[in-house]
Design a protein around this motif. Sequence first.
Motif, short mmCIF file in Angstrom:
data_model
loop_
_atom_site.label_atom_id
_atom_site.label_comp_id
_atom_site.label_asym_id
_atom_site.label_seq_id
_atom_site.Cartn_x
_atom_site.Cartn_y
_atom_site.Cartn_z
N ASP A 186 -1.94 12.64 0.14
CA ASP A 186 -1.68 11.30 1.01
C ASP A 186 -2.01 10.00 0.57
OD1 ASP A 186 -4.91 11.83 2.42
OD2 ASP A 186 -3.68 12.70 3.53
N PHE A 187 -3.11 9.89 -0.24
CA PHE A 187 -3.85 8.53 0.06
C PHE A 187 -3.21 8.12 -1.70
CE2 PHE A 187 -6.90 9.57 3.21
CZ PHE A 187 -7.21 7.27 3.35
N ASP A 188 -2.74 8.45 -2.48
CA ASP A 188 -1.88 7.95 -3.15
C ASP A 188 -0.89 7.66 -2.90
OD1 ASP A 188 -3.62 9.08 -5.14
OD2 ASP A 188 -2.56 11.48 -5.05
N LEU A 189 0.25 8.05 -1.50
CA LEU A 189 1.21 7.60 -1.19
C LEU A 189 0.98 6.86 0.11
CD1 LEU A 189 3.23 11.17 -0.33
CD2 LEU A 189 2.84 9.61 -2.49
N VAL A 190 0.03 6.59 0.30
CA VAL A 190 -0.39 5.23 1.74
C VAL A 190 -1.53 5.12 1.71
CG1 VAL A 190 0.31 4.77 3.19
CG2 VAL A 190 1.87 6.51 2.70
N ALA A 191 -1.50 4.20 0.37
CA ALA A 191 -3.12 3.69 0.43
C ALA A 191 -3.82 2.91 1.48
CB ALA A 191 -3.95 2.79 -0.47
N ASP A 192 -4.05 2.91 2.87
CA ASP A 192 -4.40 2.36 4.35
C ASP A 192 -4.53 3.14 5.13
OD1 ASP A 192 -4.10 0.65 5.25
OD2 ASP A 192 -2.78 -0.13 6.45
N LYS A 193 -6.76 2.82 5.36
CA LYS A 193 -6.95 3.83 6.11
C LYS A 193 -6.51 3.25 7.88
CE LYS A 193 -10.62 4.86 3.82
NZ LYS A 193 -12.35 4.93 4.44
N SER A 194 -5.62 2.40 7.35
CA SER A 194 -5.69 1.95 9.22
C SER A 194 -3.63 2.59 8.95
CB SER A 194 -5.55 0.23 8.67
OG SER A 194 -4.09 0.03 8.22
N ALA A 195 -3.00 2.88 8.22
CA ALA A 195 -1.65 3.02 8.72
C ALA A 195 -1.29 3.85 9.49
CB ALA A 195 -0.74 4.81 7.62
N ARG A 196 -0.10 3.58 10.62
CA ARG A 196 0.36 3.70 12.09
C ARG A 196 1.49 5.01 11.67
NH1 ARG A 196 -2.69 -0.35 12.63
NH2 ARG A 196 -3.58 -1.16 14.78
N THR A 199 0.79 -1.37 -0.10
CA THR A 199 0.11 0.00 -0.32
C THR A 199 0.64 1.39 -0.01
OG1 THR A 199 -0.30 -0.08 2.28
CG2 THR A 199 -2.03 -0.80 1.40
N MET A 200 2.19 1.25 0.49
CA MET A 200 3.02 2.28 0.31
C MET A 200 3.61 2.77 -0.87
SD MET A 200 5.37 2.87 3.66
CE MET A 200 4.51 3.37 5.07
N LEU A 201 3.52 3.60 -1.10
CA LEU A 201 3.97 4.19 -3.01
C LEU A 201 5.52 4.02 -3.14
CD1 LEU A 201 4.49 5.09 -5.73
CD2 LEU A 201 4.00 6.94 -5.70
N GLN A 202 6.60 3.88 -3.15
CA GLN A 202 8.12 3.88 -3.05
C GLN A 202 8.41 5.39 -3.98
OE1 GLN A 202 10.40 0.17 -4.58
NE2 GLN A 202 12.48 1.77 -4.41
N LEU A 203 9.22 6.18 -3.42
CA LEU A 203 9.09 7.40 -3.47
C LEU A 203 10.75 7.18 -3.69
CD1 LEU A 203 7.31 9.68 -1.11
CD2 LEU A 203 6.30 9.18 -3.42
N PRO A 204 11.35 8.10 -4.74
CA PRO A 204 12.77 8.53 -5.20
C PRO A 204 13.32 8.84 -4.78
CG PRO A 204 11.54 8.90 -6.86
CD PRO A 204 10.14 8.88 -5.96
#
Length: 339
Positions: free
Chosen positions: A267-277, A113-118
């Motif tokens: 933010d959900f484009d970078l981390v597509a998870d409502k349960s992120a911590r 769910t996490m987008l890898q960023l350069p």
Amino acid sequence: MNRDIVLLRTVEVAAIASYKYIGKKDKDLVDQAAVEAFEVMLKNEKGFKLKVVNGEGELDQAPMLFVGQILGDLEDPSVMTYDVSVDPVEGTHPAAYNFAGSIATIAFSKENTMLQLPEMYMEKLFVSTDFIDQIDLSKGIISCIEEMQKHANRKDLKCIILDKPRHKEVIEKMNEMGIIVRLIQDGDVLAAIDVVNGDADFVYGIGGAPEGSLMASLAISSGCKMQSKLIRYEEVWPNEQETKLRKDKEKAWLDKYNLDFDSILDDFDLVADKSARFFAAGLTAGGSLKPVDYKDGKFYVNAFMSSHGMVRNIDSVYDIEKVNVLKPEIKFLFDKYKR
């Protein structure tokens, strides 16, 4: 053990390990202590695995937790794997020279769910829960600020921004608009924690892209909001010798990660998870987060965590003598990194 407690303890012990090198003017030593603390604290934990999606140190060859590295329970193939973005010390320079701006931090979400960023520059706008419906970075930061001022019915909103030449014009404009500007030297992730804790209304600026994943996780887990956009190196450093080389690197990175310079990333484009911590502990800290301290055989650590809209600011005391008896794997770190 509860996974959240494990990660909270990990960032706390990373801050404690790095404490030895605060003010020693060697940012690699600061980082190496925290990296080792992360690895030691997580290598024997059971019940979950963590896959590093966004690490640190790729460009400057610093000690690092590398992209693709697996931490946690490596023996049980049936346990759940989570994506993590990690910065064992976000703000190695302020830690090395002992001024405000450094934390140990990690964020996690469901696998894939996490987008890898350069390792590129990114324009980032992080706003408090009051303004989640007022921002549209595609219209520019000034338009966003005007909408936030209209919504709040006041001009004197509080902004935190990196004190860099690239921000000179927007800082001047914000001052003209009545914004209360707080300048920082490092640490936009730490600044975003201040927004969550109510010390500011928004953070804006151009900083590192990998840190964007940490800030997105913080926004999602706390109920705040973040938008971002990748920025060309030449826009920040138009006259540097490295600029031409970076153009080629950036093109390769964009092709690899299927990204571009035009898209506004939510933010959900970078981390597509409502349960992120999200978890952090103060090293030299600053703002709403206090720095780690030591007195009479005890470490005092101020930590922060957020999930599902719940925010916790936590004060912990590590009594070295007692911890050494009960947690021998931490004793190794305490012995190695005692000041």
